[in-house]
Write an enzyme that holds these catalytic residues in place. Structure first.
Site, PDB file in Angstrom:
ATOM      1  N   HIS A 120       0.810  -1.221   0.000  1.00  0.00           N
ATOM      2  CA  HIS A 120       0.000   0.000   0.000  1.00  0.00           C
ATOM      3  C   HIS A 120       0.847   1.277   0.000  1.00  0.00           C
ATOM      4  CE1 HIS A 120      -3.182  -2.626   2.254  1.00  0.00           C
ATOM      5  NE2 HIS A 120      -3.229  -2.825   0.945  1.00  0.00           N
ATOM      6  N   PRO A 121       1.816   1.448  -0.901  1.00  0.00           N
ATOM      7  CA  PRO A 121       2.617   2.679  -0.890  1.00  0.00           C
ATOM      8  C   PRO A 121       1.798   3.895  -1.316  1.00  0.00           C
ATOM      9  CG  PRO A 121       3.155   1.368  -2.822  1.00  0.00           C
ATOM     10  CD  PRO A 121       2.248   0.527  -1.973  1.00  0.00           C
TER      11      PRO A 121
END
Length: 538
Positions: A465-466
């Protein structure tokens, strides 16, 4: 197409780019181009929900590694990112989670217009919720199919009972405004098949003559005329350098890694850092690539005492069930249920997420499991650690330098350790005890606090989930303003997860789609489009 014939050039055909391609091409008189570095999304494993880890380290994955992380035993952490039409929505676990009301109200403190009540209509615009939970919280006429899993694993039902046994709040629906509690995971599936952003948004729009989609197009830099973006230079599938110009706007939807990378390759970023890697600065913008955030995760993994987990998903029986009826284990999203939990009752919103996977997730999803097992993944929802994306040099073919800064904030280590202790309590409930066998390596079972810290440093991994590397805001370090325009430049926006000021309490596909839906309205309004209202999907 001749230079200057496009109104919009969109870079990246992922969760955001597919939305924009559809919404902006709904204006018949405006030519829209969508550039995607990967190829078409034709591989059969993309369609099979449970097969997504088989796409890791293939041509459909950028297959990145972070820099060595000092706080994670100097490990390089594997980062899968989708490299095909649909982007990561074509290789992810299909979870559709909006986040918590507090996430967006927090954004709105510095970015008016992004409060929870203001963004909910854009979630609903995207959603076509089917099944028993249709209506209510959700939209029901949008382009993206959202459904329950067709065949949840028996251990998933036991996990939900375990949450109730510990006194957690049972949610009627995981996407309630206050998501504190537990529920099955809503998934982006249609009749047992993955339903990516390319399926929901791009395929219907490709019939339009004013939409051009180019795959195998690796963007090299943004073309600038003074302070105005005028187009994109890219390398095509044959390795030939091409240029595509935009009379209205260039829109970067390449994600939290590639959007800041492309800005920096174009001379947009911290001037001193750009000079240091041989890139001539064109526009000083100190925040490009900074503020990188990700959900760090670790797994509590056990053998299963009964042969009922997804370890058997590849069996002939399950394959036949999938092919004939779109049923069975292969329709699993793998992350079948979720609990959002406050580790401290005094907190206003959850700080931990527990994800139930009825299969062992080992070695960053790259290690085949030895047998039937289950994983209870623990994710830290609001990390204090920050990292950055930077350039190794000025060569667009060189991978960016990814430094998430995992566990550089001591508070994150404490939070993750607290989450593991709660996970162990969940696995020791009466509901799960019939299924939980011996610990599965590398998880050794309950250990003392010092050894737990060592284990976290050795085995924690990304939750994929960057966000945050082109942060939205009004201060000098913000990259884009509240309308997602790159500060100080004309004709250039960033529309993807990189604009999030702070990571949300949930998975990031749904918020990225919402961001693009809202951006489409902002873009049309800013360019005086006659289609300023809702643009229906063809």
């Amino acid at each position: 197409m001749a230079a200057g014939d496009y109104g919009y050039v969109i870079v990246g055909a992922g969760s955001a780019g597919c939305v924009l391609a559809n919404r902006l091409s709904a204006e018949p008189g405006c030519q829209v181009a969508l550039l995607e570095a990967g190829g078409p999304d034709r591989k059969w494993e993309i369609r099979i929900p449970a097969a997504f880890t088989r796409l890791f380290l293939t041509d459909y994955d950028w297959s990145y590694r972070t820099t060595k992380q000092p706080q994670l035993s100097d490990r390089e952490v594997y980062w899968p990112l989708g490299k095909t039409l649909g982007g990561s929505s074509s290789i992810n676990g299909q979870a559709w989670t909006r986040g918590h009301r507090a996430d967006y109200d927090g954004w709105a403190q510095s970015c008016p217009g992004w409060s929870y009540d203001e963004v909910v209509p854009y979630f609903r615009r995207a959603e076509r919720r089917v099944g028993s939970n249709a209506g209510g919280v959700y939209g029901t006429s949008g382009p993206l199919f959202i459904s329950e899993l067709r065949d949840p694993n028996p251990t998933t039902l036991a996990f939900l009972a375990a949450c109730a046994e510990l006194g957690l709040r049972r949610l009627g629906e995981l996407n309630e405004p206050d998501n504190t509690g537990f529920a099955p995971t809503p998934v982006t599936q249609r009749r047992g098949l993955r339903h990516s952003a390319a399926d929901g948004y791009l395929r219907p729009a490709r019939r339009r003559p004013n939409l051009t989609v180019v795959t195998g197009a690796h963007a090299q830099r943004i073309l600038l005329d003074g302070t105005r973006a005028t187009g994109v230079e890219y390398r095509d599938a044959a390795g030939v350098t091409q240029r595509m110009t935009a009379s209205r706007e260039v829109i970067l939807s390449a994600g939290a890694v590639h959007s800041p990378q492309l800005l920096m390759l174009s001379g947009i970023g911290d001037a001193d850092q750009l000079r240091a890697v041989g890139v001539e600065p064109r526009h000083h913008l100190v925040g490009v690539g900074a503020n990188l955030q990700d959900h760090l995760a670790c797994g509590v993994v056990f053998h299963c005492t009964k042969p009922i987990t997804l370890f058997a998903a590849d069996s002939p029986v399950q394959l036949v069930r999938f092919l004939l009826a779109r049923r069975g284990m292969l329709t699993s999203s793998v992350n079948e249920a979720v609990a959002f939990v406050r580790s401290d009752p005094a907190l206003a919103a959850p700080d931990l997420e527990f994800v139930w996977l009825p299969v062992p997730l080992l070695g960053e999803g790259l290690t085949p499991p030895p047998g039937h097992g289950m994983t209870l993944a623990v994710e830290l929802l609001q990390p204090d650690s920050r990292g950055d994306i930077s350039l190794a040099n000025g060569d667009p073919a060189e991978p960016p330098v990814i430094d998430p800064g995992y566990l550089t904030a001591e508070s994150d280590l404490r939070g993750l350790a607290t989450g593991v202790r709660i996970a162990e309590r969940l696995c020791d409930t009466a509901a799960l005890r019939p299924y939980v066998g011996a610990p599965m390596a590398p998880y050794p079972g309950k250990v003392d606090d010092a050894e737990l810290v060592t284990l976290l440093r050795k085995y924690a991994q990304t939750a994929y989930h960057p966000v945050g590397t082109c942060r939205m805001g009004s201060d000098d370090a913000a990259v884009v303003d509240g309308e997602l325009r790159v500060r100080g430049l004309d004709g250039l926006r960033v529309v993807d997860a990189s604009i999030m000021p702070r990571i949300i309490r949930g998975h990031t596909h749904a918020p990225t789609v919402m961001i693009a839906e809202r951006a489409a309205d902002l873009i049309r309004a800013g360019n005086h489009s006659p289609e300023q209202g809702r643009a229906d999907v063809a």
